[in-house]
Write a protein that holds these residues in place. Sequence first.
Motif, mmCIF file in Angstrom:
data_model
loop_
_atom_site.group_PDB
_atom_site.id
_atom_site.type_symbol
_atom_site.label_atom_id
_atom_site.label_comp_id
_atom_site.label_asym_id
_atom_site.label_seq_id
_atom_site.Cartn_x
_atom_site.Cartn_y
_atom_site.Cartn_z
ATOM 1 N N ILE A 130 42.450 50.063 54.131
ATOM 2 C CA ILE A 130 42.043 48.772 54.699
ATOM 3 C C ILE A 130 40.553 48.783 55.003
ATOM 4 N N HIS A 131 40.093 49.862 55.611
ATOM 5 C CA HIS A 131 38.665 49.953 55.935
ATOM 6 C C HIS A 131 37.811 49.935 54.669
ATOM 7 N N ALA A 132 38.254 50.638 53.628
ATOM 8 C CA ALA A 132 37.489 50.687 52.384
ATOM 9 C C ALA A 132 37.418 49.317 51.721
ATOM 10 N N VAL A 133 38.547 48.591 51.692
ATOM 11 C CA VAL A 133 38.556 47.248 51.098
ATOM 12 C C VAL A 133 37.549 46.339 51.798
ATOM 13 N N ASP A 160 40.132 50.591 42.351
ATOM 14 C CA ASP A 160 39.831 49.191 42.038
ATOM 15 C C ASP A 160 40.030 48.310 43.264
ATOM 16 N N TRP A 161 41.115 48.542 43.973
ATOM 17 C CA TRP A 161 41.409 47.732 45.153
ATOM 18 C C TRP A 161 40.471 48.058 46.309
ATOM 19 N N CYS A 162 40.232 49.336 46.514
ATOM 20 C CA CYS A 162 39.468 49.746 47.700
ATOM 21 C C CYS A 162 37.962 49.632 47.516
ATOM 22 N N PHE A 163 37.454 49.894 46.324
ATOM 23 C CA PHE A 163 36.016 49.860 46.080
ATOM 24 C C PHE A 163 35.582 48.640 45.276
ATOM 25 N N GLY A 164 36.477 48.115 44.440
ATOM 26 C CA GLY A 164 36.144 46.940 43.646
ATOM 27 C C GLY A 164 35.761 47.273 42.213
ATOM 28 N N HIS A 165 36.017 46.340 41.299
ATOM 29 C CA HIS A 165 35.702 46.552 39.880
ATOM 30 C C HIS A 165 34.210 46.786 39.656
ATOM 31 N N SER A 166 33.373 46.094 40.414
ATOM 32 C CA SER A 166 31.928 46.213 40.189
ATOM 33 C C SER A 166 31.414 47.610 40.506
ATOM 34 N N ILE A 167 32.146 48.361 41.299
ATOM 35 C CA ILE A 167 31.744 49.729 41.624
ATOM 36 C C ILE A 167 32.416 50.740 40.702
ATOM 37 N N ILE A 168 33.593 50.416 40.180
ATOM 38 C CA ILE A 168 34.351 51.376 39.375
ATOM 39 C C ILE A 168 34.225 51.103 37.873
ATOM 40 N N SER A 169 34.996 50.168 37.371
ATOM 41 C CA SER A 169 35.104 50.011 35.913
ATOM 42 C C SER A 169 34.144 48.993 35.319
ATOM 43 N N CYS A 170 33.406 48.272 36.165
ATOM 44 C CA CYS A 170 32.475 47.252 35.668
ATOM 45 C C CYS A 170 31.086 47.452 36.269
ATOM 46 N N VAL A 184 36.596 32.980 40.361
ATOM 47 C CA VAL A 184 35.272 33.412 40.794
ATOM 48 C C VAL A 184 35.327 34.096 42.156
ATOM 49 N N TYR A 185 36.094 33.544 43.082
ATOM 50 C CA TYR A 185 36.135 34.089 44.444
ATOM 51 C C TYR A 185 37.553 34.364 44.965
ATOM 52 N N GLY A 186 38.505 33.529 44.581
ATOM 53 C CA GLY A 186 39.831 33.582 45.188
ATOM 54 C C GLY A 186 40.560 34.893 45.031
ATOM 55 N N VAL A 187 40.535 35.465 43.840
ATOM 56 C CA VAL A 187 41.253 36.716 43.595
ATOM 57 C C VAL A 187 40.772 37.821 44.539
ATOM 58 N N ASP A 188 39.486 37.915 44.714
ATOM 59 C CA ASP A 188 38.941 38.953 45.585
ATOM 60 C C ASP A 188 39.257 38.693 47.057
ATOM 61 N N TRP A 189 39.314 37.428 47.451
ATOM 62 C CA TRP A 189 39.688 37.116 48.833
ATOM 63 C C TRP A 189 41.157 37.451 49.095
ATOM 64 N N VAL A 190 41.990 37.366 48.071
ATOM 65 C CA VAL A 190 43.393 37.759 48.233
ATOM 66 C C VAL A 190 43.490 39.248 48.555
ATOM 67 N N VAL A 191 42.680 40.058 47.883
ATOM 68 C CA VAL A 191 42.674 41.503 48.161
ATOM 69 C C VAL A 191 42.267 41.749 49.616
ATOM 70 N N VAL A 192 41.242 41.028 50.067
ATOM 71 C CA VAL A 192 40.816 41.143 51.468
ATOM 72 C C VAL A 192 41.945 40.702 52.396
ATOM 73 N N GLY A 193 42.623 39.606 52.041
ATOM 74 C CA GLY A 193 43.724 39.114 52.862
ATOM 75 C C GLY A 193 44.878 40.092 52.948
ATOM 76 N N VAL A 194 45.225 40.708 51.820
ATOM 77 C CA VAL A 194 46.295 41.711 51.810
ATOM 78 C C VAL A 194 45.932 42.892 52.707
ATOM 79 N N ALA A 195 44.665 43.293 52.667
ATOM 80 C CA ALA A 195 44.211 44.391 53.520
ATOM 81 C C ALA A 195 44.384 44.034 54.994
#
Length: 346
Positions: free
Chosen positions: A82-85, A270-280, A42-53
């Motif tokens: 990084i800024h986009a993420v 997908d990484w920079c804008f997110g699935h909810s903005i692109i493919s979902c 629910v939340y962890g996967v997306d926080w990992v992307v933020v952490g990697v950035a």
Amino acid sequence: MAAKQGKADVQRVLVDLKTLPDISVLKDNVQAIVDRSSWWEVYGVDWVVVGVALLSLPCALLLLAQFAVLPFVLGMFIYGCIHAVLSTKAGHSAAHGAVVRSPKWNKFWSHVFVELIGSFSANLGYSIHVIGHHTHTNIIGLGDSSMWKAPFLPRYVYMFVAPLLVPALTPLFALFQFRELGFRKAFASLLVITAGLAINFSLLMHVSGFTLLGAVLVTFSSRAFLAIPYIHVNIFQHIGLTMFSQDSKPKRIYQMSTGVLNLPRNLVLDWCFGHSIISCHVEHHLFPKLSDNMCLKVKPVVRQFLLQHGLPYNEKTYWDRLKLFINKYEDLMVHAPPITHFIGIQ
């Protein structure tokens, strides 16, 4: 019945408005998936992307300190990603209350991602995007994405040149809109935005060795790396689809299934804008409080539900939409959009 008309690139289907499916059934199906999902999903996967950035920031700053062209360009690209993420992906999710369970912490993170990092007012973003655009998706004069139009610009200038100015204009646009917030909120936003830019410039000056002018130029130039697809995505996913007049708003499930479009998955976007903005994006408009990863997880269920009930599920490639907007720029971006005509709507 409802028939779509006009020159817009939409699925031409005939829908019986009296037999539209009950969206509560879809909500129950989606909620069941959410209930079965772990915090990580629910939340962890997306926080990992933020952490990697965030972990990539030292690398970007060191690359920007190099005098060689290729390392410098790579550093600019990473810095822009990084800024986009943080500002787009995380800021968008936080504005919708989708980064943590707590409403208070969502609000806090919204101010961090949207204001401190994104240089835009979190309160204004919520008002314009969540309250305006989402509530009135594709309703003419309310949520029809007209804020993205600049009809005085030629098509190629709008599509490929003007977006490069968006990063520098974003804080200025916020300043002009501050009157809507009232003095207290406007002043607080101004302080946070100023602090964010100051931190950003300081990092570039003290770590990468730029002058103040150089730090300013690098900041907005790096943010411009993804500005063109950012503008494209925002117009591709709504403009040219079904539009409605304010006095003939349909049921929500029909409004979202006909007025929203998904683009294919793309690693960078997908990484920079997110699935909810692109493919979902369809899933996001139906369930805006879902995180990016959960939008991706419920996508098959949403797609199946809409198609089983005879509703459109709009999907087009980036290239298809780009060709359409270039070829029909006058119709889509200059003239008023066509409105769906209803017959016998309750």
